[in-house]
Design an enzyme around this catalytic site. Structure first.
Site, PDB file in Angstrom:
ATOM      1  N   ASP A  15       3.924   0.214   7.595  1.00 63.34           N
ATOM      2  CA  ASP A  15       4.628   0.997   6.562  1.00 63.34           C
ATOM      3  C   ASP A  15       5.661   1.996   7.106  1.00 63.34           C
ATOM      4  O   ASP A  15       5.711   3.148   6.657  1.00 63.34           O
ATOM      5  CB  ASP A  15       3.619   1.745   5.682  1.00 63.34           C
ATOM      6  N   ASP A  57       4.508  -1.290   2.089  1.00 66.64           N
ATOM      7  CA  ASP A  57       4.048  -1.048   0.731  1.00 66.64           C
ATOM      8  C   ASP A  57       5.119  -1.630  -0.178  1.00 66.64           C
ATOM      9  O   ASP A  57       6.315  -1.362   0.020  1.00 66.64           O
ATOM     10  CB  ASP A  57       3.960   0.465   0.498  1.00 66.64           C
ATOM     11  N   HIS A  59       5.354  -1.861  -3.985  1.00 67.69           N
ATOM     12  CA  HIS A  59       4.695  -1.581  -5.254  1.00 67.69           C
ATOM     13  C   HIS A  59       5.554  -1.883  -6.479  1.00 67.69           C
ATOM     14  O   HIS A  59       6.759  -1.607  -6.466  1.00 67.69           O
ATOM     15  CB  HIS A  59       4.307  -0.097  -5.315  1.00 67.69           C
ATOM     16  N   HIS A  76       6.375   5.783  -5.026  1.00 68.25           N
ATOM     17  CA  HIS A  76       6.958   5.512  -3.707  1.00 68.25           C
ATOM     18  C   HIS A  76       6.998   4.011  -3.444  1.00 68.25           C
ATOM     19  O   HIS A  76       6.242   3.242  -4.033  1.00 68.25           O
ATOM     20  CB  HIS A  76       6.146   6.215  -2.609  1.00 68.25           C
ATOM     21  N   LYS A 101       2.317  -5.631   0.803  1.00 65.78           N
ATOM     22  CA  LYS A 101       0.974  -5.338   0.274  1.00 65.78           C
ATOM     23  C   LYS A 101       1.091  -4.365  -0.890  1.00 65.78           C
ATOM     24  O   LYS A 101       2.127  -3.718  -1.054  1.00 65.78           O
ATOM     25  CB  LYS A 101       0.081  -4.762   1.373  1.00 65.78           C
ATOM     26  N   CYS A 140      -2.996   4.014   5.347  1.00 68.42           N
ATOM     27  CA  CYS A 140      -2.754   2.590   5.613  1.00 68.42           C
ATOM     28  C   CYS A 140      -3.079   2.198   7.043  1.00 68.42           C
ATOM     29  O   CYS A 140      -3.585   1.098   7.282  1.00 68.42           O
ATOM     30  CB  CYS A 140      -1.331   2.225   5.219  1.00 68.42           C
TER      31      CYS A 140
HETATM   32  C1  VGL Z   1       0.129   5.295   2.288  1.00 60.92           C
HETATM   33  C2  VGL Z   1      -0.454   6.945   0.851  1.00 60.92           C
HETATM   34  C3  VGL Z   1      -0.102   6.171  -0.209  1.00 60.92           C
HETATM   35  C4  VGL Z   1       0.260   4.826   3.691  1.00 60.92           C
HETATM   36  C5  VGL Z   1       0.492   4.500   1.245  1.00 60.92           C
HETATM   37  O1  VGL Z   1       1.127   3.980   3.980  1.00 60.92           O
HETATM   38  O2  VGL Z   1      -0.521   5.310   4.523  1.00 60.92           O
HETATM   39  N1  VGL Z   1      -0.340   6.508   2.098  1.00 60.92           N
HETATM   40  N2  VGL Z   1       0.354   4.948  -0.003  1.00 60.92           N
END
Ligand code: VGL
Length: 206
Positions: A15, A57, A59, A76, A101, A140
């Site tokens: 990420d 991520d 989403h 985000h 993901k 993550c």
């Molecule tokens: C993450 C918080 C929310 C991460 C992703 O990538 O660690 N943290 N979504």
């Protein structure tokens, strides 16, 4: 001792997306300090012929972990947005295997192994060891490392290549202890060392 990378190793960058860096929607403090470290590891992985994976991520706008849906996080890494792009100074090669993901509203998606084909892709690539860095150490990265260990892989956490979001103070340290207790190996070097066939090539730059 320095890390030794070979063709059965994979670097897994978690990420490293704009929204998790300073200025982003869910910025991790000092997040940008990991970029030169990740780039040095990417360079070593390139030299060694190790596989390179990058998770993201990815989403939908109505993701269940977003505040408007009652979740803990600001909106985000929405699919296709600038915030979801990889950091512009991250030198991911074009052969990088991208793992998306959290792409369904109800799939939390902290772990790169949750509702993805990462496990079978690693198997097909003959990967036996994973070297993990990225964001965030306490979400993550933690969930990905714990799931990777469950699949039987040897997992190294590249500590200088990660930072915690610390929603609660101490979350990052607690996550680190959990990963180590589960069998992750701590890697403190900001750069990788390549084992190329019978000769060893040192990566002396950062
Ligand atoms: C993450 C918080 C929310 C991460 C992703 O990538 O660690 N943290 N979504």
């Amino acid at each position: 001792m320095k890390a030794q990378l070979g063709y059965q190793d994979a670097l897994l960058v978690v990420d490293a997306q704009n929204d998790f860096f300073p200025g982003g929607a869910l910025a991790v403090d000092e997040g940008d300090e990991i970029i030169p470290v990740l780039n040095a590891w990417i360079e070593a992985a390139e030299e060694a012929g190790s596989k390179i994976y990058a998770t993201r991520d990815w989403h939908p706008e109505n993701h269940s972990t977003f505040k408007p849906q009652g979740g803990p996080w600001p909106v985000h890494c929405v699919q296709g947005s600038r915030g979801a792009e990889f950091h512009p100074r991250l030198n991911l090669p074009s052969r990088t295997k991208v793992v998306s993901k959290g792409d369904e509203p109800d799939s939390e998606g902290y772990s790169a192994f949750q509702a993805t084909d990462l496990s079978s892709r690693l198997q097909n690539d003959d990967v036996v060891r994973l070297w993990v860095g990225g964001l965030a150490q306490d979400y993550c990265v933690k969930h990905t490392v714990l799931d990777a260990l469950k699949t039987g892989l040897e997992v190294h956490l590249i500590k200088p290549a990660t930072r915690p979001v610390n929603l609660n103070p101490g979350d990052g340290d607690e996550a680190l202890q959990q990963m180590l207790a589960a069998g992750a190996i701590l890697e403190e070097s900001p750069e990788g060392q390549v084992v190329a066939k019978h000769s060893v090539v040192r990566m002396a730059h950062l």
